[in-house]
Scaffold this motif. Structure first.
Motif, PDB file in Angstrom:
ATOM      1  N   LEU A  20       5.216  80.542  13.221  1.00 21.89           N
ATOM      2  CA  LEU A  20       5.043  81.873  12.641  1.00 21.89           C
ATOM      3  C   LEU A  20       5.206  82.985  13.662  1.00 21.89           C
ATOM      4  O   LEU A  20       5.188  84.164  13.298  1.00 21.89           O
ATOM      5  CB  LEU A  20       3.652  81.967  11.987  1.00 21.89           C
ATOM      6  CG  LEU A  20       3.369  80.939  10.877  1.00 21.89           C
ATOM      7  CD1 LEU A  20       1.931  81.065  10.400  1.00 21.89           C
ATOM      8  CD2 LEU A  20       4.326  81.118   9.716  1.00 21.89           C
ATOM      9  N   ILE A  22       3.118  84.049  15.976  1.00 21.13           N
ATOM     10  CA  ILE A  22       1.921  84.884  16.027  1.00 21.13           C
ATOM     11  C   ILE A  22       0.953  84.293  17.040  1.00 21.13           C
ATOM     12  O   ILE A  22       1.113  83.161  17.496  1.00 21.13           O
ATOM     13  CB  ILE A  22       1.235  84.994  14.640  1.00 21.13           C
ATOM     14  CG1 ILE A  22       0.894  83.590  14.098  1.00 21.13           C
ATOM     15  CG2 ILE A  22       2.115  85.752  13.659  1.00 21.13           C
ATOM     16  CD1 ILE A  22       0.168  83.610  12.770  1.00 21.13           C
ATOM     17  N   THR A  26      -4.534  85.721  15.741  1.00 20.49           N
ATOM     18  CA  THR A  26      -4.056  86.082  14.409  1.00 20.49           C
ATOM     19  C   THR A  26      -4.192  84.919  13.439  1.00 20.49           C
ATOM     20  O   THR A  26      -4.538  85.104  12.267  1.00 20.49           O
ATOM     21  CB  THR A  26      -2.584  86.544  14.477  1.00 20.49           C
ATOM     22  OG1 THR A  26      -2.490  87.665  15.353  1.00 20.49           O
ATOM     23  CG2 THR A  26      -2.062  86.931  13.106  1.00 20.49           C
ATOM     24  N   ASP A  30      -6.318  85.231  10.063  1.00 15.52           N
ATOM     25  CA  ASP A  30      -5.711  85.011   8.749  1.00 15.52           C
ATOM     26  C   ASP A  30      -6.405  83.875   7.997  1.00 15.52           C
ATOM     27  O   ASP A  30      -6.611  83.959   6.786  1.00 15.52           O
ATOM     28  CB  ASP A  30      -4.226  84.698   8.904  1.00 15.52           C
ATOM     29  CG  ASP A  30      -3.412  85.919   9.315  1.00 15.52           C
ATOM     30  OD1 ASP A  30      -3.955  87.039   9.240  1.00 15.52           O
ATOM     31  OD2 ASP A  30      -2.246  85.760   9.709  1.00 15.52           O
ATOM     32  N   TYR A  77      -1.267  91.031   0.274  1.00 23.50           N
ATOM     33  CA  TYR A  77      -0.837  91.920   1.349  1.00 23.50           C
ATOM     34  C   TYR A  77       0.539  91.457   1.853  1.00 23.50           C
ATOM     35  O   TYR A  77       0.686  90.337   2.332  1.00 23.50           O
ATOM     36  CB  TYR A  77      -1.852  91.910   2.496  1.00 23.50           C
ATOM     37  CG  TYR A  77      -3.197  92.471   2.099  1.00 23.50           C
ATOM     38  CD1 TYR A  77      -3.440  93.846   2.118  1.00 23.50           C
ATOM     39  CD2 TYR A  77      -4.218  91.639   1.676  1.00 23.50           C
ATOM     40  CE1 TYR A  77      -4.666  94.370   1.738  1.00 23.50           C
ATOM     41  CE2 TYR A  77      -5.454  92.152   1.293  1.00 23.50           C
ATOM     42  CZ  TYR A  77      -5.664  93.516   1.329  1.00 23.50           C
ATOM     43  OH  TYR A  77      -6.884  94.018   0.942  1.00 23.50           O
ATOM     44  N   SER A  79       3.803  91.036   4.137  1.00 23.74           N
ATOM     45  CA  SER A  79       4.137  91.028   5.564  1.00 23.74           C
ATOM     46  C   SER A  79       5.112  92.173   5.835  1.00 23.74           C
ATOM     47  O   SER A  79       5.664  92.768   4.907  1.00 23.74           O
ATOM     48  CB  SER A  79       4.790  89.693   5.939  1.00 23.74           C
ATOM     49  OG  SER A  79       6.053  89.579   5.308  1.00 23.74           O
ATOM     50  N   ALA A  80       5.349  92.467   7.120  1.00 24.77           N
ATOM     51  CA  ALA A  80       6.286  93.545   7.471  1.00 24.77           C
ATOM     52  C   ALA A  80       7.674  93.257   6.911  1.00 24.77           C
ATOM     53  O   ALA A  80       8.361  94.158   6.410  1.00 24.77           O
ATOM     54  CB  ALA A  80       6.341  93.710   8.988  1.00 24.77           C
ATOM     55  N   LYS A  81       8.093  91.982   6.976  1.00 21.84           N
ATOM     56  CA  LYS A  81       9.408  91.604   6.460  1.00 21.84           C
ATOM     57  C   LYS A  81       9.488  91.841   4.957  1.00 21.84           C
ATOM     58  O   LYS A  81      10.498  92.353   4.451  1.00 21.84           O
ATOM     59  CB  LYS A  81       9.669  90.130   6.781  1.00 21.84           C
ATOM     60  CG  LYS A  81      11.056  89.643   6.427  1.00 21.84           C
ATOM     61  CD  LYS A  81      11.236  88.200   6.855  1.00 21.84           C
ATOM     62  CE  LYS A  81      12.644  87.700   6.533  1.00 21.84           C
ATOM     63  NZ  LYS A  81      12.828  86.295   6.961  1.00 21.84           N
ATOM     64  N   GLU A  82       8.422  91.493   4.233  1.00 23.41           N
ATOM     65  CA  GLU A  82       8.400  91.703   2.784  1.00 23.41           C
ATOM     66  C   GLU A  82       8.364  93.191   2.442  1.00 23.41           C
ATOM     67  O   GLU A  82       9.031  93.641   1.511  1.00 23.41           O
ATOM     68  CB  GLU A  82       7.191  90.998   2.171  1.00 23.41           C
ATOM     69  CG  GLU A  82       7.284  89.487   2.164  1.00 23.41           C
ATOM     70  CD  GLU A  82       6.002  88.836   1.679  1.00 23.41           C
ATOM     71  OE1 GLU A  82       6.060  88.057   0.720  1.00 23.41           O
ATOM     72  OE2 GLU A  82       4.930  89.123   2.259  1.00 23.41           O
ATOM     73  N   ARG A  83       7.576  93.950   3.189  1.00 23.42           N
ATOM     74  CA  ARG A  83       7.476  95.388   2.918  1.00 23.42           C
ATOM     75  C   ARG A  83       8.848  96.057   3.016  1.00 23.42           C
ATOM     76  O   ARG A  83       9.233  96.863   2.163  1.00 23.42           O
ATOM     77  CB  ARG A  83       6.495  96.054   3.896  1.00 23.42           C
ATOM     78  CG  ARG A  83       5.039  95.700   3.663  1.00 23.42           C
ATOM     79  CD  ARG A  83       4.115  96.685   4.367  1.00 23.42           C
ATOM     80  NE  ARG A  83       4.259  96.677   5.809  1.00 23.42           N
ATOM     81  CZ  ARG A  83       3.521  95.952   6.645  1.00 23.42           C
ATOM     82  NH1 ARG A  83       2.590  95.134   6.153  1.00 23.42           N
ATOM     83  NH2 ARG A  83       3.685  96.033   7.952  1.00 23.42           N
ATOM     84  N   GLU A 117       7.888 101.866   8.181  1.00 25.20           N
ATOM     85  CA  GLU A 117       8.747 100.841   7.583  1.00 25.20           C
ATOM     86  C   GLU A 117      10.002 101.473   6.978  1.00 25.20           C
ATOM     87  O   GLU A 117      11.096 100.906   7.037  1.00 25.20           O
ATOM     88  CB  GLU A 117       7.983 100.055   6.510  1.00 25.20           C
ATOM     89  CG  GLU A 117       6.717  99.370   6.988  1.00 25.20           C
ATOM     90  CD  GLU A 117       6.973  98.207   7.928  1.00 25.20           C
ATOM     91  OE1 GLU A 117       8.026  98.195   8.601  1.00 25.20           O
ATOM     92  OE2 GLU A 117       6.118  97.314   8.009  1.00 25.20           O
TER      93      GLU A 117
END
Length: 696
Positions: A20, A22, A26, A30, A77, A79-83, A117
């Motif tokens: 991942l 990370i 983290t 998580d 919530y 992730s940055a990639k999904e956002r 973003e």
């Protein structure tokens, strides 16, 4: 969480941090949130066993899929990639004014994070020749070509769906597609409609007599949904008349028309001839597991075969390797090159999820592939993206690794991969290198696994598989060191007849039976075996020395002149022979090679790199250099004068690649060659080599 759910057994903390990307902190943070949610929903939390790792109970695994489909969007919530993917989809699909608050509501983060973003997405779109504009009345709008908009929509949707599809079988993918479309207000489709889309793709395969890769079927289904959505809002493509004239003659054009008629009936839309041609381009560029022999005598196929021969020859020269079965390599490469040619020609870039991994794991192979791809780029008239180069690099890397000896056929394994032949080949070669007593009988697609049976001892797959009573190990397409360790340990634990822990496990089972009731003895035995398994053998990547480690001062000679090119090769190789890096037979093999093939070793004006096959007399990896004041000709007509000879003695197809890449960088600068030619001692040459031998 998906990493834990998809794994049978334990997952180590190290595996999670590497997979991942990370930190340990983290991971624990998580998992704390995950366990809170699981407990609130009356499910078993993620368990942890010291020295072994994390695992999810069967009860939780069974309950999760249904529960996750009912999760309220406000509880999830991104992730940055999904956002970024959702922002891109919103911007490209907006049919009414879209403002910052709308984007904030969509991804559920603060104004500051949304702005951050949004700036990333704007840059991504700008790279695709799309501009995000804003005004107070219309909000955000994207300006640009419809083809570019569809390309980016496909990339963004692929990022969202790939995460969900990865853990889904063929039947579940339809439900996932419908659910996400409903969540996005993009194109509302029923399960029945989604099923018909997949059926239409299968009919297309039958009509054309081809088989798409599993990955490409999903990719194409998504493309059809995007096309339908765009047409519902009157967003149509335009294809040049000259291109349409060519595309109408392709067999794929009739298949595209059949798909278009089915989509028109399903969604009450009209597909123009331009849209049918656009579908034809998508079909031509789709990755396949095979090549339709029909029409292979066409001029286009003839040119592609010529390009492949040039690319393979250049790769051999630049990597200083020899592929033993060129005919088979070139035939298999046509399977990849044909659709890649159409994707590059018509600008239908597909995102390769392994691009960054390939660049980091095999940097030298990627760089050489980038160079040899110039033949394909010249023919298409367009530059190939890094994603296409990475697919080609996977192919070359797979064949390079396959040049080793065949494994002893003791156990039989099957490779299942949804990313196509190129990816499965490199995974297969890694497994053959890792297990000397395992024979990989085939590399197949997910659909082939679901519809056929194979007599094997275990399966290695890049995606979770339905249970069939066979041990299945889920791995990445390119194995990291830790994954190699884990897989080696798992397979050894499964098949080692002399496993030291067997006696201990049976003894413990007997003790437990006397004092407790065992509900699942087989599973308990497997977990105990895994727990008591001894430390795995550490697998390391092949060390690739730097240029300065090979081309040392004692390996460099400065001479005035020689009588002919044969003497030049013998003299240049003398330090390697004296230091017992090579045998005399290697020198003779280099000379014979030039006699048979001509002055192919002259790679640039004044520079030659003599070499032969490792088995022709190489004892250990080495390099030597001869600098001549007066050049020597390598051609009968007196041309091809060479002043600098670098003899390469390679022991395999990989170990020398870093040094070779550094040498290539050094010699590509004209002033560096002048330094070598003008040197009166070896000192300035050694300093130059040191400068280009820095770790990357």
């Amino acid at each position: 969480m998906s990493q834990l759910v998809q794994t049978d057994g334990y997952v180590r903390l190290r595996d999670l941090t590497e997979k991942l990307q990370i930190s340990r902190r983290t991971v624990y943070y998580d998992l704390e949130k995950i366990n809170y949610w699981l407990t609130q929903n009356q499910l078993d939390p993620v368990q942890y066993v010291r020295t072994v790792g994390f695992y999810v109970t069967d009860k939780t695994k069974r309950a999760l899929p249904a529960m996750l489909s009912e999760v309220d969007k406000g509880q999830y919530y991104f992730s940055a990639k999904e956002r970024r993917a959702w922002l891109g989809i919103c911007l490209l699909s907006a049919t009414q004014p879209l403002f910052l608050q709308d984007l904030m509501d969509k991804i559920g983060v603060s104004r500051g994070t949304t702005n951050t973003e949004l700036n990333v997405v704007k840059q991504e779109l700008r790279s695709a020749q799309l501009i995000v504009q804003f005004n107070n009345k219309q909000g955000y709008t994207v300006v640009g070509n419809e083809l570019d908009k569809r390309k980016m929509l496909l990339q963004y949707w692929s990022r969202i769906l790939s995460m969900e599809w990865k853990a889904a079988d063929s039947a579940q993918k339809v439900s996932v597609l419908c659910r996400l479309m409903e969540r996005s207000d993009f194109l509302q489709i029923t399960v029945e409609q989604a099923t018909k889309i997949y059926e239409q793709i299968e009919s297309c395969e039958q009509q054309l007599g081809i088989q798409f890769t599993d990955e490409m079927i999903d990719h194409f289904a998504l493309s059809l949904v995007i096309i339908c959505n765009r047409l519902r809002h009157d967003c149509c493509v335009k294809v040049d008349e000259d291109k349409k004239a060519v595309l109408r003659n392709a067999a794929e054009y009739e298949a595209a028309r059949a798909i278009g008629e089915a989509l028109s009936d399903m969604f009450a839309i009209r597909l123009t001839d331009d849209e049918c041609c656009y579908l034809t381009i998508n079909l031509l560029g789709a990755k396949r597991n095979d090549v339709n022999d029909e029409g292979n005598s066409s001029i286009e196929i003839h040119h592609l075969r010529r390009i492949i021969r040039l690319m393979v020859s250049d790769f051999e020269k630049q990597a200083y390797v020899f592929f033993q079965n060129r005919t088979a390599i070139e035939e298999q490469m046509l399977i990849h090159i044909k659709p890649a040619y159409y994707r590059i020609k018509y600008g239908l870039e597909i995102e390769n999820p392994l691009t960054e991994t390939i660049k980091q794991t095999y940097p030298e192979i990627f760089k050489i592939t980038r160079k040899v791809a110039a033949h394909l780029e010249s023919y298409t008239g367009r530059k190939a993206s890094e994603h296409e180069i990475a697919y080609l690099a996977i192919y070359f890397g797979g064949w390079m690794k396959e040049q080793g000896s065949k494994p002893i056929q003791r156990k039989r394994a099957l490779v299942v991969c949804g990313n196509g032949i190129s990816t499965s080949r490199i995974l297969q070669s890694q497994l053959e290198s890792l297990f000397s007593a395992v024979d990989v009988v085939a590399a197949i697609s997910l659909r082939e696994y679901e519809t056929h049976s194979y007599e094997v001892d275990f399966v290695v797959s890049t995606t979770p598989l339905p249970k069939r009573g066979l041990p299945v190990f889920v791995v990445s397409p390119i194995l990291s060191d830790s994954e190699k360790e884990k897989l080696l340990s798992q397979v050894n634990a499964l098949f080692s007849e002399q496993n030291k822990s067997n006696h201990s496990v049976k003894t413990i089972l007997d003790i437990i039976k006397r004092h407790a009731q065992i509900l699942d003895e087989k599973s308990l035995q497997e977990e105990l075996t895994q727990y008591f398994q001894g430390g795995p053998q550490l697998i390391k990547e092949i060390r690739k020395p730097m240029l300065a480690e090979l081309l040392t001062e004692e390996m460099i000679q400065l001479k005035s002149e020689v009588s002919d090119w044969r003497e030049a090769i013998r003299l240049a190789a003398a330090p390697l022979l004296q230091q017992q890096f090579i045998e005399q037979s290697y020198i003779e093999a280099m000379i014979e090679s030039v006699q048979e093939m001509g002055p192919y070793i002259v790679i640039a004006p004044k520079i030659a790199i003599p070499h032969a096959r490792p088995e022709q007399g190489v004892k250990r990896l080495g390099m030597s250099m001869l600098r001549l004041e007066r050049g020597v000709s390598f051609a009968e007509d007196g041309s091809r004068d060479v002043n600098v000879l670098i003899v390469l003695a390679a022991v395999d197809n990989e170990t020398h690649l870093r040094a070779l890449a550094q040498l290539s960088s050094m010699l590509s600068e004209g002033e560096n060659l002048e330094t070598i030619l003008g040197a009166t001692t070896t000192e300035p040459i050694v300093e130059l080599i040191q400068r280009y031998s820095q770790s990357e």
